[in-house]
Design a protein around this motif. Structure first.
Motif, PDB file in Angstrom:
ATOM      1  N   LYS A   1      53.033  37.733  31.662  1.00  0.00           N
ATOM      2  CA  LYS A   1      52.701  38.759  32.655  1.00  0.00           C
ATOM      3  C   LYS A   1      52.517  38.150  34.044  1.00  0.00           C
ATOM      4  CE  LYS A   1      50.601  41.950  29.353  1.00  0.00           C
ATOM      5  NZ  LYS A   1      49.361  42.596  28.875  1.00  0.00           N
ATOM      6  N   GLY A  22      55.246  39.876  35.786  1.00  0.00           N
ATOM      7  CA  GLY A  22      54.504  41.044  36.229  1.00  0.00           C
ATOM      8  C   GLY A  22      53.933  40.916  37.621  1.00  0.00           C
ATOM      9  N   ASP A  24      54.230  45.099  28.528  1.00  0.00           N
ATOM     10  CA  ASP A  24      53.924  43.911  29.335  1.00  0.00           C
ATOM     11  C   ASP A  24      54.277  44.124  30.812  1.00  0.00           C
ATOM     12  OD1 ASP A  24      52.906  42.494  27.195  1.00  0.00           O
ATOM     13  OD2 ASP A  24      54.846  41.659  26.651  1.00  0.00           O
TER      14      ASP A  24
END
Length: 306
Positions: free
Chosen positions: A13, A17, A62
């Protein structure tokens, strides 16, 4: 230890992310996009997919993002395979598709949803290849496809660098995910020569994480180890029970048929019991209920009452 493993929840992540350029590179490399359909810019969306029914639990992915064309992309790193994971992927992708903004203005405005799922286990042992692309295809004329949902599963253990060698970034990102871990001391030259991979390696450096984050990282791997051990033990136990029950039933109804029925029923019952056993032990080990739910497919409210 210089680098952390990119497949862990924390690191995956952090890389994909929090860095739009890296997730764009990953998606362009691994998704079945035609020439001219490449992603150039994305915006991150909340990872929680809110249910229509307030009694249902949130579903967590995720990484969830959208590009400037409105196409939606869901990215998941799955360490342990379970039969429920495939259904959860389909549910999340379908939910993302029907909850697109302005859907009431016309169905022609709906944009495709791509779900990219990187799996750290072999779940299709009888199929060749590591890359599995699912779409809504005409049975008799497979060149006719409804583009709404595109589900991609990548079996990381099956990947070898020489496969699809003409797809450079495809290979490099998968090499990054399969070759870099805590034991890495020397990074292959091919990876270091790629700016996106070099940036991802910098994000992975142990020094970039706090002591609390490193403790959580170790806890994640402990939980994975516990779950894998419990799950495998439960499967072996269910097979043994199925064989025993099948033999007993076979004495009355025919040995061959009884063993087959017993194996099937024993496996089904054993797998159901194993989910709760795995969940209970993971909970005792302090694993987050959301992670337990993702791994076992059990509702969070049931997990909380174990």
């Amino acid at each position: 230890m210089k680098y952390l493993n990119p497949k862990a929840d924390l690191t995956f992540k952090r890389i994909f992310g929090e860095h739009p350029d890296l997730v764009i590179s990953l998606l362009n490399a691994l998704l079945p996009l035609k020439e001219g359909e490449e992603i150039s810019e994305i915006e991150y969306l909340p990872s929680e997919i809110v249910p229509d029914n307030p009694l249902r639990k949130y579903s967590i992915v995720d990484v969830r993002c959208r590009d400037m064309k409105g196409r939606l992309f869901l990215v998941e790193m799955q360490m342990l395979w379970s039969p429920e994971f495939r259904e959860r992927v389909l549910f999340n992708a379908s939910k993302a598709y029907v909850r697109q903004p302005n859907v009431g203005e016309g169905y022609e405005l709906l944009q495709p949803v791509y779900s990219l799922n990187l799996v750290n286990e072999v779940f299709e042992p009888t199929l060749e290849g590591y890359y599995h692309h699912y779409a809504m295809v005409h049975i008799e004329h497979t060149d006719h496809i409804i583009d709404g949902l595109q589900l991609i599963f990548v079996e990381l253990p099956k990947f070898t660098p020489h496969t699809y060698s003409e797809k450079r970034m495809h290979v490099l990102w998968l090499r990054f995910l399969t070759e870099i871990n805590e034991s890495t001391r020397v990074v292959p030259k091919e990876l270091l020569e790629t700016p996106e991979i070099t940036k991802a390696l910098t994000v992975l450096e142990e020094s970039a994480f706090t002591d609390e984050e490193l403790a959580g990282y170790e806890h994640f791997w402990d939980g994975i180890s516990v779950e894998r051990t419990l799950y495998n033990s439960a499967i072996r136990e269910s097979i043994a029970v199925g064989k025993a029950e099948g033999i007993a039933e076979g004495k009355a109804e025919g040995r061959a048929e009884g063993i087959a029925v017993g194996k099937a029923e024993g496996l089904a019952e054993g797998e159901a019991k194993s989910k709760y056993l795995i969940a209970a032990n993971m909970k005792k080990s302090g694993v987050d209920p959301l992670i337990i739910a993702q791994c076992t497919g059990l509702p969070i409210d049931e997990i909380e009452h174990l």
